[in-house]
Design a protein around this motif. Structure first.
Motif, PDB file in Angstrom:
ATOM      1  N   ASP A 296       4.568  22.693   6.866  1.00 59.85           N
ATOM      2  CA  ASP A 296       3.363  23.309   6.307  1.00 59.85           C
ATOM      3  C   ASP A 296       2.140  22.995   7.149  1.00 59.85           C
ATOM      4  OD1 ASP A 296       4.803  24.368   4.195  1.00 59.85           O
ATOM      5  OD2 ASP A 296       4.489  22.600   2.934  1.00 59.85           O
ATOM      6  N   GLY A 297       2.184  21.873   7.847  1.00 57.59           N
ATOM      7  CA  GLY A 297       1.086  21.484   8.718  1.00 57.59           C
ATOM      8  C   GLY A 297       1.542  20.384   9.643  1.00 57.59           C
ATOM      9  N   ILE A 298       0.828  20.197  10.740  1.00 59.30           N
ATOM     10  CA  ILE A 298       1.036  19.045  11.614  1.00 59.30           C
ATOM     11  C   ILE A 298      -0.057  18.054  11.237  1.00 59.30           C
ATOM     12  CG2 ILE A 298       1.194  18.212  13.974  1.00 59.30           C
ATOM     13  CD1 ILE A 298       3.395  20.168  13.159  1.00 59.30           C
ATOM     14  N   TRP A 299       0.338  16.957  10.599  1.00 55.90           N
ATOM     15  CA  TRP A 299      -0.622  16.162   9.860  1.00 55.90           C
ATOM     16  C   TRP A 299      -1.350  15.105  10.687  1.00 55.90           C
ATOM     17  CZ3 TRP A 299      -1.363  19.081   6.120  1.00 55.90           C
ATOM     18  CH2 TRP A 299      -0.339  19.616   5.336  1.00 55.90           C
ATOM     19  N   HIS A 300      -2.672  15.141  10.586  1.00 55.49           N
ATOM     20  CA  HIS A 300      -3.506  13.969  10.830  1.00 55.49           C
ATOM     21  C   HIS A 300      -3.929  13.480   9.453  1.00 55.49           C
ATOM     22  CE1 HIS A 300      -6.894  11.397  11.965  1.00 55.49           C
ATOM     23  NE2 HIS A 300      -7.551  12.013  10.995  1.00 55.49           N
ATOM     24  N   SER A 301      -3.919  12.171   9.240  1.00 54.57           N
ATOM     25  CA  SER A 301      -4.282  11.656   7.920  1.00 54.57           C
ATOM     26  C   SER A 301      -5.369  10.597   8.026  1.00 54.57           C
ATOM     27  CB  SER A 301      -3.055  11.059   7.213  1.00 54.57           C
ATOM     28  OG  SER A 301      -2.609   9.886   7.873  1.00 54.57           O
ATOM     29  N   GLY A 302      -6.123  10.486   6.960  1.00 53.75           N
ATOM     30  CA  GLY A 302      -7.103   9.423   6.788  1.00 53.75           C
ATOM     31  C   GLY A 302      -6.983   8.869   5.384  1.00 53.75           C
ATOM     32  N   VAL A 303      -7.300   7.596   5.220  1.00 48.03           N
ATOM     33  CA  VAL A 303      -7.234   6.950   3.908  1.00 48.03           C
ATOM     34  C   VAL A 303      -8.634   6.949   3.305  1.00 48.03           C
ATOM     35  CG1 VAL A 303      -6.697   4.835   2.652  1.00 48.03           C
ATOM     36  CG2 VAL A 303      -5.299   5.513   4.619  1.00 48.03           C
ATOM     37  N   VAL A 304      -8.778   7.563   2.144  1.00 45.93           N
ATOM     38  CA  VAL A 304     -10.076   7.672   1.478  1.00 45.93           C
ATOM     39  C   VAL A 304     -10.109   6.716   0.287  1.00 45.93           C
ATOM     40  CG1 VAL A 304     -11.628   9.184   0.188  1.00 45.93           C
ATOM     41  CG2 VAL A 304     -10.435  10.042   2.219  1.00 45.93           C
ATOM     42  N   VAL A 305     -11.135   5.883   0.252  1.00 44.71           N
ATOM     43  CA  VAL A 305     -11.349   4.956  -0.858  1.00 44.71           C
ATOM     44  C   VAL A 305     -12.663   5.336  -1.526  1.00 44.71           C
ATOM     45  CG1 VAL A 305     -11.553   2.555  -1.571  1.00 44.71           C
ATOM     46  CG2 VAL A 305     -10.121   3.145   0.401  1.00 44.71           C
ATOM     47  N   ASP A 306     -12.611   5.583  -2.825  1.00 49.77           N
ATOM     48  CA  ASP A 306     -13.791   6.023  -3.570  1.00 49.77           C
ATOM     49  C   ASP A 306     -14.582   4.817  -4.063  1.00 49.77           C
ATOM     50  OD1 ASP A 306     -13.092   8.687  -3.229  1.00 49.77           O
ATOM     51  OD2 ASP A 306     -11.897   8.740  -5.060  1.00 49.77           O
ATOM     52  N   PHE A 307     -15.625   4.452  -3.336  1.00 47.14           N
ATOM     53  CA  PHE A 307     -16.537   3.398  -3.760  1.00 47.14           C
ATOM     54  C   PHE A 307     -17.679   4.020  -4.555  1.00 47.14           C
ATOM     55  CE2 PHE A 307     -14.804   1.852   0.358  1.00 47.14           C
ATOM     56  CZ  PHE A 307     -14.103   0.756  -0.130  1.00 47.14           C
ATOM     57  N   PRO A 308     -18.356   3.246  -5.405  1.00 59.33           N
ATOM     58  CA  PRO A 308     -19.461   3.826  -6.190  1.00 59.33           C
ATOM     59  C   PRO A 308     -20.561   4.417  -5.319  1.00 59.33           C
ATOM     60  CG  PRO A 308     -18.820   1.695  -7.090  1.00 59.33           C
ATOM     61  CD  PRO A 308     -18.083   1.855  -5.795  1.00 59.33           C
ATOM     62  N   GLU A 309     -20.861   3.756  -4.195  1.00 56.50           N
ATOM     63  CA  GLU A 309     -21.968   4.219  -3.364  1.00 56.50           C
ATOM     64  C   GLU A 309     -21.587   5.405  -2.491  1.00 56.50           C
ATOM     65  OE1 GLU A 309     -19.879   0.832  -1.155  1.00 56.50           O
ATOM     66  OE2 GLU A 309     -20.477   1.325  -3.221  1.00 56.50           O
ATOM     67  N   ARG A 310     -20.289   5.526  -2.137  1.00 52.97           N
ATOM     68  CA  ARG A 310     -19.822   6.638  -1.322  1.00 52.97           C
ATOM     69  C   ARG A 310     -18.312   6.546  -1.198  1.00 52.97           C
ATOM     70  NH1 ARG A 310     -20.679   5.380   5.153  1.00 52.97           N
ATOM     71  NH2 ARG A 310     -18.438   5.631   5.436  1.00 52.97           N
ATOM     72  N   SER A 311     -17.696   7.657  -0.844  1.00 51.00           N
ATOM     73  CA  SER A 311     -16.268   7.662  -0.540  1.00 51.00           C
ATOM     74  C   SER A 311     -16.104   7.502   0.962  1.00 51.00           C
ATOM     75  CB  SER A 311     -15.614   8.965  -1.013  1.00 51.00           C
ATOM     76  OG  SER A 311     -15.624   9.047  -2.420  1.00 51.00           O
ATOM     77  N   SER A 312     -15.392   6.454   1.377  1.00 50.12           N
ATOM     78  CA  SER A 312     -15.186   6.172   2.795  1.00 50.12           C
ATOM     79  C   SER A 312     -13.816   6.655   3.230  1.00 50.12           C
ATOM     80  CB  SER A 312     -15.304   4.669   3.067  1.00 50.12           C
ATOM     81  OG  SER A 312     -16.642   4.243   3.017  1.00 50.12           O
ATOM     82  N   GLU A 313     -13.776   7.251   4.409  1.00 50.25           N
ATOM     83  CA  GLU A 313     -12.517   7.700   4.985  1.00 50.25           C
ATOM     84  C   GLU A 313     -12.237   6.867   6.235  1.00 50.25           C
ATOM     85  OE1 GLU A 313     -10.264  11.815   6.424  1.00 50.25           O
ATOM     86  OE2 GLU A 313     -12.292  11.872   5.569  1.00 50.25           O
ATOM     87  N   PHE A 314     -11.132   6.136   6.213  1.00 48.44           N
ATOM     88  CA  PHE A 314     -10.749   5.268   7.318  1.00 48.44           C
ATOM     89  C   PHE A 314      -9.629   5.948   8.100  1.00 48.44           C
ATOM     90  CE2 PHE A 314     -12.198   2.595   3.781  1.00 48.44           C
ATOM     91  CZ  PHE A 314     -13.248   1.913   4.389  1.00 48.44           C
ATOM     92  N   TRP A 315      -9.819   6.047   9.440  1.00 47.95           N
ATOM     93  CA  TRP A 315      -8.827   6.754  10.240  1.00 47.95           C
ATOM     94  C   TRP A 315      -8.793   6.204  11.656  1.00 47.95           C
ATOM     95  CZ3 TRP A 315     -10.734  10.226  14.161  1.00 47.95           C
ATOM     96  CH2 TRP A 315     -12.118  10.468  14.109  1.00 47.95           C
ATOM     97  N   PHE A 316      -7.748   6.578  12.367  1.00 47.62           N
ATOM     98  CA  PHE A 316      -7.493   6.086  13.717  1.00 47.62           C
ATOM     99  C   PHE A 316      -7.425   7.264  14.671  1.00 47.62           C
ATOM    100  CE2 PHE A 316      -3.908   4.681  16.712  1.00 47.62           C
ATOM    101  CZ  PHE A 316      -4.785   4.108  17.620  1.00 47.62           C
ATOM    102  N   GLY A 317      -8.238   7.180  15.725  1.00 47.63           N
ATOM    103  CA  GLY A 317      -8.214   8.205  16.767  1.00 47.63           C
ATOM    104  C   GLY A 317      -8.513   7.594  18.114  1.00 47.63           C
ATOM    105  N   GLY A 318      -7.789   6.534  18.459  1.00 50.12           N
ATOM    106  CA  GLY A 318      -8.076   5.771  19.669  1.00 50.12           C
ATOM    107  C   GLY A 318      -8.949   4.581  19.357  1.00 50.12           C
ATOM    108  N   LYS A 319      -9.889   4.738  18.454  1.00 50.97           N
ATOM    109  CA  LYS A 319     -10.665   3.659  17.856  1.00 50.97           C
ATOM    110  C   LYS A 319     -10.496   3.753  16.345  1.00 50.97           C
ATOM    111  CE  LYS A 319     -14.199   3.416  21.500  1.00 50.97           C
ATOM    112  NZ  LYS A 319     -13.747   2.114  22.012  1.00 50.97           N
TER     113      LYS A 319
END
Length: 453
Positions: A296-319
């Motif tokens: 269905d897709g060639i996946w890149h993924s990121g992990v999203v954590v919903d904090f009260p102040e903002r939702s952060s997306e953590f991912w890897f792309g060389g850094k």
């Protein structure tokens, strides 16, 4: 002295009650049959505060606070209604741990000698190994600083966290807070188990604590006349609940580990896997023709954590990147999968990434087949809640790269997907380094990425 019940908060109907138990010496002890019968009868009649006589004493029963008070001495104990299910040990309760403790130590503190002497041996000379294991276990169990012995509440706490906690690190974070509280109040751990099991008895449909059960437990604590440290904790939980900081899904089952974290002031954050199709929709149309199987897709993924102040997306792309969720260079996610919850803070996650993950997940080590963004997401989720991401995501690269076409594209994909944030990276323009990090992005730094429209 009697007060009628007009609107009970107890969801368990009186006809279901078979026992009444009180918290005594670190565990639940049943009242006598006649006492239980009188309390359940008067509860069924709608009374909430009344007196009963037993064994030559007069006790005040308060069903709003779920307490039994000796009228002469003023001693108050917490009580609960139970049925056969709870009495034999609810799935999330402690009864089987207490039974195991008595098998080793009876009613006395559990010492190294007692645990070693009851440890099963197979007769092959493994006594030194058992001795070392027992020593390590007692040290891990002890929250009072007594390394040579543990009591019943410490034993039950240890095994309940073994059952409920996602990882050793998560248990240690809870234990560090509890150890500080125990220095001021040595009985607080036993009472926390009591409060949890009292509320657990009100959620027998699932055998776990519900969101409403947690709120009721806190309301009961706040209304209690007892001056204990957890009363302040409960008041803070209710305040955070009213402000929307403490929220759970309506059908969420809360474990002992969850209960302790919430009461100790830690916040639970939703964890999701955001999945982006880097083929731009072409995989769904052409993957069978080009790769020999349907994706269905060639996946890149990121992990999203919903904090009260903002939702952060953590991912890897060389850094390693920390982005506002949805602001990465991959556009809108094609799919979002709910993975669970974590009690980690944003600072704790960033610190773990910088110290433990950055040396492993670098541009030099990026490989679209064996060490890509999905492998990073999988490793981070193990830290967050000790669970892997779905196999169809983390193993997709291996399935895709088994084809001749994909292997031919491997160098190009490594250069593109592993080069974000660098001088020649596709996403370097418009990226921003967080103010708290160094101006120059050095190995081990975490980049906060912002896509410029």
């Amino acid at each position: 002295m009697s007060r009628k019940l007009t609107n009970t908060k107890n969801p368990v109907h009186a006809s279901e009650h078979h026992y009444v138990e009180v918290w005594l010496a670190g565990e639940w002890r049943p009242l006598g049959f006649q006492e239980s019968q009188e309390i359940t009868r008067r509860e069924a009649a709608g009374e909430t505060v009344f007196e009963i006589r037993s064994r030559g004493h007069v006790y005040v029963i308060n069903l709003e606070h779920m307490t039994q008070t000796n009228k002469a001495s003023g001693r108050t104990r917490t009580m609960r209604f139970t049925d056969a299910h709870t009495a034999h040990g609810a799935p999330m309760g402690f009864e089987r741990f207490r039974q195991a403790y008595r098998a080793h130590a009876g009613e006395a503190p559990l010492t190294q000698r007692a645990l070693s002497s009851t440890w099963p041996l197979d007769g092959h000379g493994d006594a030194p190994l058992v001795e070392s294991t027992v020593t390590a276990m007692l040290r891990a169990m002890s929250l009072r600083g007594l390394r040579e012995e543990v009591n019943l509440t410490e034993w039950s706490h240890y095994w309940a966290l073994e059952r409920d906690s996602p990882s050793f690190h998560a248990s240690r974070e809870v234990n560090e807070k509890l150890a500080k509280a125990l220095k001021d109040d040595p009985r607080v751990l036993g009472r926390m188990q009591m409060h949890f099991e009292t509320s657990l008895g009100e959620s027998r449909a699932s055998g776990a604590l519900s969101h409403d059960g947690l709120v009721r437990a806190c309301e009961r604590l706040v209304a209690s006349p007892e001056r204990v440290v957890e009363k302040q904790w409960a008041a803070e939980v209710l305040e955070r609940h009213r402000s929307g900081e403490v929220t759970f899904d309506d059908d969420a089952d809360l474990s002992y580990f969850d209960f302790l974290n919430v009461m100790l002031g830690r916040k639970r954050h939703r964890v999701s896997l955001w999945m982006y199709d880097i083929s731009g929709g072409r995989a769904g149309r052409w993957s069978w023709l080009l790769l020999g199987r349907q994706f269905d897709g060639i996946w890149h993924s990121g992990v999203v954590v919903d904090f009260p102040e903002r939702s952060s997306e953590f991912w890897f792309g060389g850094k390693l990147f920390d982005s506002v969720a949805g602001s990465t260079p991959f556009g809108a996610p094609l799919e979002k999968r709910h993975l669970g919850y974590t009690y980690k803070t944003r600072d704790e996650i960033r610190s773990y990434m910088a110290r433990h993950m950055a040396p492993e997940f670098s541009r030099e080590k990026y490989d679209v087949l064996t060490h890509n963004c999905n492998h990073f997401s999988d490793a981070l989720c193990l830290f967050l809640h000790n669970a892997h991401i779905p196999d169809d995501v983390v193993n997709q690269a291996e399935m895709v790269m088994s084809t001749l076409t994909a292997r031919a594209l491997r160098p190009l994909l490594n250069h593109w997907l592993g080069g974000f944030g660098g001088a020649d990276g596709a996403a370097a323009q418009g990226s921003q380094v967080d103010d708290c990090l160094q101006d120059e992005v050095l190995p081990g730094a975490i980049v906060e990425f912002c896509r410029v429209e």
